[in-house]
Scaffold this active site. Structure first.
Site, mmCIF file in Angstrom:
data_model
loop_
_atom_site.group_PDB
_atom_site.id
_atom_site.type_symbol
_atom_site.label_atom_id
_atom_site.label_comp_id
_atom_site.label_asym_id
_atom_site.label_seq_id
_atom_site.Cartn_x
_atom_site.Cartn_y
_atom_site.Cartn_z
ATOM 1 N N SER A 165 34.917 32.667 34.738
ATOM 2 C CA SER A 165 34.037 32.043 33.745
ATOM 3 C C SER A 165 33.891 30.567 34.098
ATOM 4 O O SER A 165 34.746 29.994 34.787
ATOM 5 C CB SER A 165 34.679 32.168 32.360
ATOM 6 O OG SER A 165 33.987 31.375 31.409
ATOM 7 N N TYR A 176 42.066 30.845 26.540
ATOM 8 C CA TYR A 176 41.015 31.529 27.325
ATOM 9 C C TYR A 176 40.770 30.748 28.619
ATOM 10 O O TYR A 176 40.753 31.333 29.707
ATOM 11 C CB TYR A 176 39.731 31.654 26.511
ATOM 12 C CG TYR A 176 38.621 32.401 27.230
ATOM 13 C CD1 TYR A 176 38.699 33.767 27.451
ATOM 14 C CD2 TYR A 176 37.492 31.722 27.689
ATOM 15 C CE1 TYR A 176 37.682 34.447 28.118
ATOM 16 C CE2 TYR A 176 36.474 32.401 28.353
ATOM 17 C CZ TYR A 176 36.573 33.764 28.562
ATOM 18 O OH TYR A 176 35.560 34.433 29.232
HETATM 19 P P1 NDP Z 1 32.370 42.722 26.659
HETATM 20 O O1 NDP Z 1 33.172 42.504 25.431
HETATM 21 O O2 NDP Z 1 30.996 43.291 26.546
HETATM 22 O O3 NDP Z 1 33.187 43.605 27.691
HETATM 23 C C1 NDP Z 1 34.575 43.460 27.881
HETATM 24 C C2 NDP Z 1 35.062 44.672 28.652
HETATM 25 O O4 NDP Z 1 36.468 44.526 28.884
HETATM 26 C C3 NDP Z 1 34.849 45.967 27.890
HETATM 27 O O5 NDP Z 1 34.397 46.966 28.775
HETATM 28 C C4 NDP Z 1 36.248 46.313 27.399
HETATM 29 O O6 NDP Z 1 36.411 47.719 27.317
HETATM 30 C C5 NDP Z 1 37.096 45.743 28.532
HETATM 31 N N1 NDP Z 1 38.475 45.531 28.116
HETATM 32 C C6 NDP Z 1 38.947 44.650 27.205
HETATM 33 N N2 NDP Z 1 40.274 44.794 27.067
HETATM 34 C C7 NDP Z 1 40.649 45.790 27.920
HETATM 35 C C8 NDP Z 1 41.889 46.403 28.231
HETATM 36 N N3 NDP Z 1 43.041 46.017 27.674
HETATM 37 N N4 NDP Z 1 41.885 47.407 29.147
HETATM 38 C C9 NDP Z 1 40.737 47.818 29.712
HETATM 39 N N5 NDP Z 1 39.551 47.257 29.474
HETATM 40 C C10 NDP Z 1 39.504 46.263 28.574
HETATM 41 O O7 NDP Z 1 32.312 41.297 27.362
HETATM 42 P P2 NDP Z 1 31.624 40.786 28.724
HETATM 43 O O8 NDP Z 1 30.902 41.861 29.405
HETATM 44 O O9 NDP Z 1 30.938 39.545 28.381
HETATM 45 O O10 NDP Z 1 32.943 40.383 29.532
HETATM 46 C C11 NDP Z 1 33.203 40.797 30.852
HETATM 47 C C12 NDP Z 1 33.910 39.673 31.583
HETATM 48 O O11 NDP Z 1 33.023 38.576 31.720
HETATM 49 C C13 NDP Z 1 35.156 39.136 30.889
HETATM 50 O O12 NDP Z 1 36.173 38.950 31.834
HETATM 51 C C14 NDP Z 1 34.681 37.810 30.323
HETATM 52 O O13 NDP Z 1 35.742 36.906 30.185
HETATM 53 C C15 NDP Z 1 33.695 37.385 31.380
HETATM 54 N N6 NDP Z 1 32.726 36.387 30.948
HETATM 55 C C16 NDP Z 1 31.863 36.647 29.905
HETATM 56 C C17 NDP Z 1 30.999 35.659 29.465
HETATM 57 C C18 NDP Z 1 30.104 35.860 28.294
HETATM 58 O O14 NDP Z 1 29.561 34.863 27.765
HETATM 59 N N7 NDP Z 1 29.879 37.071 27.819
HETATM 60 C C19 NDP Z 1 30.933 34.352 30.151
HETATM 61 C C20 NDP Z 1 31.842 34.209 31.245
HETATM 62 C C21 NDP Z 1 32.691 35.183 31.618
HETATM 63 P P3 NDP Z 1 37.220 48.500 26.161
HETATM 64 O O15 NDP Z 1 37.110 47.693 24.902
HETATM 65 O O16 NDP Z 1 36.514 49.822 26.127
HETATM 66 O O17 NDP Z 1 38.607 48.612 26.698
#
Ligand code: NDP
Length: 239
Positions: free
Chosen positions: A132, A145
């Site tokens: 990020s 974070y």
């Molecule tokens: P979402 O909340 O849409 O997706 C997060 C994903 O992580 C989900 O598929 C969730 O699946 C999975 N996840 C969370 N906890 C677990 C766990 N313990 N085990 C397995 N899977 C897990 O968010 P984003 O798509 O935005 O996030 C994806 C990445 O991008 C993250 O690393 C985030 O930090 C990064 N990011 C996002 C930004 C934004 O503004 N959106 C900006 C910069 C970086 P499930 O709940 O089914 O387990």
């Protein structure tokens, strides 16, 4: 058959967009997240989906080995699973800090531990870690974070150097705000509404597909070329 791509966090947001992009390019995929249903609903060809907590090394290893038995060695691991629980440093629960450290750091290390040794042994392969902009500079209410994402940057770069001579690539992709459900898990409602108001000033975040396009661009370079880091954000995002 093209090579196997493993994507964590494939049940939502950026990870789901990455999974669809690689399926469109003809790759077999392994989708990992806790919620199985949204991954199955993607209905991708040549794809396995497993309900896995990325902090559970044994579960991640079992899922990857099962996919490799069908599709061959993992050529790309995209560590995308993550959580952003914003909070005030003086009042946020320790449990929320712990969850961010566990998922955002340990959750990157599990899959890496499973595939990196094999990649080095066969002199090829790529790991892309979704960090990020909060992994390059700090923001208020983002303390832990930011810490977790600074760690992703540091681990990726240190490991990249170490395995570079083995023709293995490690890449960091660091987006600014993206339109996904990520913010919805923050429990402090005032922080959420302030964040939403700020997003309106930049006319919303990036589309998840824009990040997925960066991932496919970096991966599709010749193996001899490593795009070490991509930082991207909406043009109107100043910080
Ligand atoms: P979402 O909340 O849409 O997706 C997060 C994903 O992580 C989900 O598929 C969730 O699946 C999975 N996840 C969370 N906890 C677990 C766990 N313990 N085990 C397995 N899977 C897990 O968010 P984003 O798509 O935005 O996030 C994806 C990445 O991008 C993250 O690393 C985030 O930090 C990064 N990011 C996002 C930004 C934004 O503004 N959106 C900006 C910069 C970086 P499930 O709940 O089914 O387990």
């Amino acid at each position: 058959m093209k090579k196997l791509i493993v994507i964590t966090g494939a049940s939502s947001g950026i990870g789901a967009a990455i999974a669809k992009s690689f399926a469109d390019l003809g790759h077999p995929t392994l989708l990992l997240a806790r919620r199985l249903e949204p991954m199955l609903e993607l209905n991708l060809p040549n794809s396995l989906a497993e309900s896995v907590d990325v902090t559970d090394l044994a579960a991640v290893e079992t899922a990857i080995r099962k996919a490799e038995a069908t599709y061959g060695p993992t050529d790309l691991l995209v560590n995308c699973a993550g959580v952003m629980l914003l909070g005030h440093a003086a009042t946020q629960s320790f449990a929320e800090w712990q969850t961010m450290l566990d998922v955002n750091i340990k959750g990157v290390l599990t899959g890496t531990h499973v595939v990196l040794g094999d990649m080095v042994a066969r002199q090829g392969g790529t790991i892309i870690n979704i960090s990020s902009i909060a992994g390059r500079k700090t923001f208020d209410q983002h303390g832990v974070y930011c810490g977790s994402k600074f760690a992703v940057h540091a681990i990726t770069e240190a490991m990249r150097k170490e395995v570079s001579a083995s023709n293995v690539r490690l890449i960091t992709i660091a987006p600014g705000v993206v339109e996904t459900p990520l913010l919805s898990h923050t429990t402090d409602t005032e922080i959420v509404s302030d964040y939403e108001a700020w997003k309106e000033t930049i006319e919303a975040g990036l589309e998840p597909q824009t990040v997925a396009d960066c991932v496919t661009f970096a991966y599709n370079q010749p193996q001899s070329v490593c795009i070490r880091e991509i930082v991207l954000a909406k043009t109107k995002q100043a910080d």
